[in-house]
Design a protein around this motif. Structure first.
Motif, PDB file in Angstrom:
ATOM      1  N   UNK A 375     -15.366  -4.931   4.663  1.00 48.51           N
ATOM      2  CA  UNK A 375     -14.039  -5.486   4.356  1.00 48.51           C
ATOM      3  C   UNK A 375     -13.157  -4.435   3.676  1.00 48.51           C
ATOM      4  N   UNK A 376     -13.709  -3.735   2.692  1.00 46.91           N
ATOM      5  CA  UNK A 376     -12.945  -2.702   2.006  1.00 46.91           C
ATOM      6  C   UNK A 376     -12.539  -1.570   2.928  1.00 46.91           C
ATOM      7  N   UNK A 377     -13.433  -1.202   3.853  1.00 48.27           N
ATOM      8  CA  UNK A 377     -13.114  -0.176   4.845  1.00 48.27           C
ATOM      9  C   UNK A 377     -11.888  -0.596   5.659  1.00 48.27           C
ATOM     10  N   UNK A 378     -11.904  -1.820   6.148  1.00 50.89           N
ATOM     11  CA  UNK A 378     -10.796  -2.307   6.957  1.00 50.89           C
ATOM     12  C   UNK A 378      -9.490  -2.352   6.185  1.00 50.89           C
ATOM     13  N   UNK A 379      -9.530  -2.880   4.977  1.00 46.52           N
ATOM     14  CA  UNK A 379      -8.311  -2.976   4.182  1.00 46.52           C
ATOM     15  C   UNK A 379      -7.786  -1.589   3.793  1.00 46.52           C
ATOM     16  N   UNK A 380      -8.717  -0.655   3.542  1.00 48.14           N
ATOM     17  CA  UNK A 380      -8.301   0.708   3.232  1.00 48.14           C
ATOM     18  C   UNK A 380      -7.607   1.369   4.409  1.00 48.14           C
ATOM     19  N   UNK A 381      -8.144   1.183   5.615  1.00 51.01           N
ATOM     20  CA  UNK A 381      -7.530   1.764   6.805  1.00 51.01           C
ATOM     21  C   UNK A 381      -6.178   1.132   7.122  1.00 51.01           C
ATOM     22  N   UNK A 382      -6.026  -0.160   6.812  1.00 50.89           N
ATOM     23  CA  UNK A 382      -4.801  -0.885   7.177  1.00 50.89           C
ATOM     24  C   UNK A 382      -3.627  -0.588   6.257  1.00 50.89           C
ATOM     25  N   UNK A 383      -3.858  -0.555   4.949  1.00 51.45           N
ATOM     26  CA  UNK A 383      -2.757  -0.647   3.990  1.00 51.45           C
ATOM     27  C   UNK A 383      -1.780   0.523   4.077  1.00 51.45           C
ATOM     28  N   UNK A 384      -2.266   1.749   4.020  1.00 51.95           N
ATOM     29  CA  UNK A 384      -1.325   2.869   4.006  1.00 51.95           C
ATOM     30  C   UNK A 384      -0.568   3.034   5.321  1.00 51.95           C
ATOM     31  N   UNK A 385      -1.206   2.928   6.520  1.00 59.04           N
ATOM     32  CA  UNK A 385      -0.398   2.985   7.746  1.00 59.04           C
ATOM     33  C   UNK A 385       0.649   1.880   7.821  1.00 59.04           C
ATOM     34  N   UNK A 386       0.286   0.676   7.357  1.00 58.07           N
ATOM     35  CA  UNK A 386       1.256  -0.419   7.397  1.00 58.07           C
ATOM     36  C   UNK A 386       2.433  -0.133   6.466  1.00 58.07           C
ATOM     37  N   UNK A 387       2.154   0.370   5.263  1.00 63.05           N
ATOM     38  CA  UNK A 387       3.237   0.701   4.333  1.00 63.05           C
ATOM     39  C   UNK A 387       4.138   1.799   4.894  1.00 63.05           C
ATOM     40  N   UNK A 388       3.524   2.807   5.520  1.00 60.67           N
ATOM     41  CA  UNK A 388       4.320   3.881   6.117  1.00 60.67           C
ATOM     42  C   UNK A 388       5.226   3.324   7.213  1.00 60.67           C
ATOM     43  N   UNK A 389       4.682   2.437   8.053  1.00 59.53           N
ATOM     44  CA  UNK A 389       5.476   1.886   9.159  1.00 59.53           C
ATOM     45  C   UNK A 389       6.660   1.076   8.644  1.00 59.53           C
ATOM     46  N   UNK A 390       6.454   0.342   7.551  1.00 61.81           N
ATOM     47  CA  UNK A 390       7.559  -0.440   6.971  1.00 61.81           C
ATOM     48  C   UNK A 390       8.602   0.493   6.363  1.00 61.81           C
ATOM     49  N   UNK A 391       8.157   1.487   5.597  1.00 67.14           N
ATOM     50  CA  UNK A 391       9.083   2.418   4.951  1.00 67.14           C
ATOM     51  C   UNK A 391       9.896   3.208   5.972  1.00 67.14           C
ATOM     52  N   UNK A 392       9.256   3.562   7.093  1.00 62.93           N
ATOM     53  CA  UNK A 392       9.943   4.385   8.077  1.00 62.93           C
ATOM     54  C   UNK A 392      10.719   3.562   9.109  1.00 62.93           C
TER      55      UNK A 392
END
Length: 475
Positions: A375-392
């Protein structure tokens, strides 16, 4: 030009300077996250000190969370008009002064009031970190630092309770606030010297104070209903009153923003599909993140009868896994784009919840560790790409508001996740007083969490077919 400004301007394009700026602002983020989690271990001590029950003392935590969530977009909107360096230093200063006041508190009412002051500083810090990082790192290089921010948040969450326990046992509860003072002073001094002036196009138009007030009332009353609905009763007079106020305030807020020449939140941002879908997926991910933290301790206690001393250790693999894999998620976002890593991460997170749903009445420690690690692996992989996509997905001059909205979604998702997890246990229809019944109830809740995760995956995959949004790169 001051000596500090001369230094920051001279080296602003150097790679090492960017990481010094990153370290400077992340210190504030770390301090805020440690302080938000450290309070949980102090409640029994405060109960003895002030002779107050848990129902009153919970406001030491709740008031902080409600204020932060209520003002984050307002802070972000103001930051986009001002010099972010000055705003960030002001936030750290307010947080530090609030910590000093908390340490001097003589009553619970004083402590709650000073925690509110502290939360204002915390909101200013959280509302500017992502924006400063976005201005400091060019497009294509933001994934890694934003991924590390995810790790810092996780580390702060881990360190908070452990550090709090040591400080309270050794020096008393006031020490958890005093520890912020030297960190805050160092952060202010470093920010003065290291950070460069960052201004968007300042608006000469009047700030929308009515819209800000309506948003604050709308989000706080909604959070009160979600967080207290189980205790109050979902159709009780307090719940219905808060819900009515929230609905009316949301209506008034949207009406005000549509007619305002300088809105707090520009509703046209929500015309961007990547922006909307990214925030929706982010909200669902934070709801998911709260399920293990709420359900697994209860499951371990009522079903497996795990000793309390072992529970904390058994819950750490999720955070450790997030610390390890959040930077990887950022690296993959920079290398291959944000959408595929985000979708894969959320799918892996849903698998982790599925493994938790399959834990039986005789599950081993290893099975729990594996489920949490996945679960932690999945959430770690998801969070930063998702934040980057929103910011950009929005112009960079709106990055303060966007970063604040991401943090608001995070807090709102956490509150919702706690309420949903507890509600699902009750809706399962199982006998929660028996080991078998509680295991079946928690399994039902985790399977609903899997469904929530799959909805998030669908939202993220939909973004694969959305056109990329080019960002302005002005500074």
């Amino acid at each position: 030009m001051s000596r500090a400004e001369s230094f920051s301007q001279r080296y602003s394009e150097a790679a090492w300077y960017r990481w010094i700026v990153f370290a400077t602002v992340v210190t504030g983020t770390f301090m805020v996250n440690v302080d938000s989690s450290v309070m949980n271990v102090t409640l029994p001590v405060l109960e003895e000190e002030f002779h107050q029950g848990a129902q009153t003392l919970q406001w030491v935590i709740s008031a902080y969370l409600l204020m932060v969530t209520g003002i984050l977009p307002i802070i972000g909107s103001l930051s986009d008009r001002l010099n972010r360096k000055t705003v960030f230093i002001t936030g750290v200063s307010i947080f530090t002064v609030g910590s000093i006041l908390c340490a001097f508190s003589q009553t619970v009412d004083e402590l709650i009031l000073f925690r509110v002051i502290q939360s204002i500083g915390g909101a200013v810090i959280m509302g500017n970190v992502m924006s400063i990082v976005s201005y400091t790192f060019p497009p294509g290089q933001r994934g890694r630092p934003l991924g590390v921010i995810g790790s810092v948040v996780a580390v702060g969450t881990i360190v908070g309770p452990a550090l709090g326990g040591i400080l309270v046992a050794s020096y008393g509860w006031r020490s958890i606030f005093w520890i912020n003072v030297p960190v805050g002073v160092v952060s202010v001094l470093a920010s003065i010297f290291v950070l460069r002036t960052i201004r968007s196009n300042p608006s000469s138009r009047r700030f929308d104070s009515l819209g800000a007030g309506l948003f604050f009332i709308a989000i706080v009353t909604l959070m009160l209903v979600i967080s207290e609905g189980t205790a109050w009763g979902w159709v009780s007079a307090p719940s219905l009153a808060m819900l009515t106020i929230s609905v009316l305030s949301w209506g008034g807020f949207i009406w005000q923003e549509m007619r305002s020449s300088s809105p707090v939140i520009e509703l046209r941002l929500f015309r961007s599909s990547p922006f909307v879908l990214g925030n929706m997926a982010g909200y669902l991910s934070y709801v998911m993140m709260m399920f293990p933290g709420i359900l697994l301790p209860l499951y371990m206690h009522f079903v497996l009868h795990v000793p309390t001393a072992h529970m904390g250790l058994l819950l750490t693999p999720q955070a450790i896994s997030m610390v390890v894999f959040s930077p990887l998620g950022g690296f993959l976002a920079d290398k291959f784009g944000t959408r595929v890593p985000a979708a894969a991460g959320l799918a892996i997170g849903a698998v982790g919840l599925g493994l938790m749903a399959m834990l039986g009445t005789k599950a081993t420690y290893l099975a729990i560790v594996i489920a949490l690690s996945v679960f932690g692996l999945g959430m770690g992989l998801f969070t930063s790409p998702n934040n980057v996509s929103v910011l950009e997905s929005v112009p960079i001059e709106k990055s303060g508001l966007t970063g604040s909205l991401i943090a608001t979604v995070r807090n709102f998702g956490r509150v919702s996740g706690v309420a949903f997890a507890v509600l699902l246990l009750q809706l399962s229809g199982r006998d929660l007083s028996s080991s078998r019944g509680f295991q079946q109830a928690s399994s039902f809740a985790f399977y609903v969490g899997v469904a929530i995760g799959m909805v998030g995956v669908v939202l993220t995959v939909v973004r694969l077919f959305q056109p990329s949004t080019a960002r302005k790169t002005g500074s």
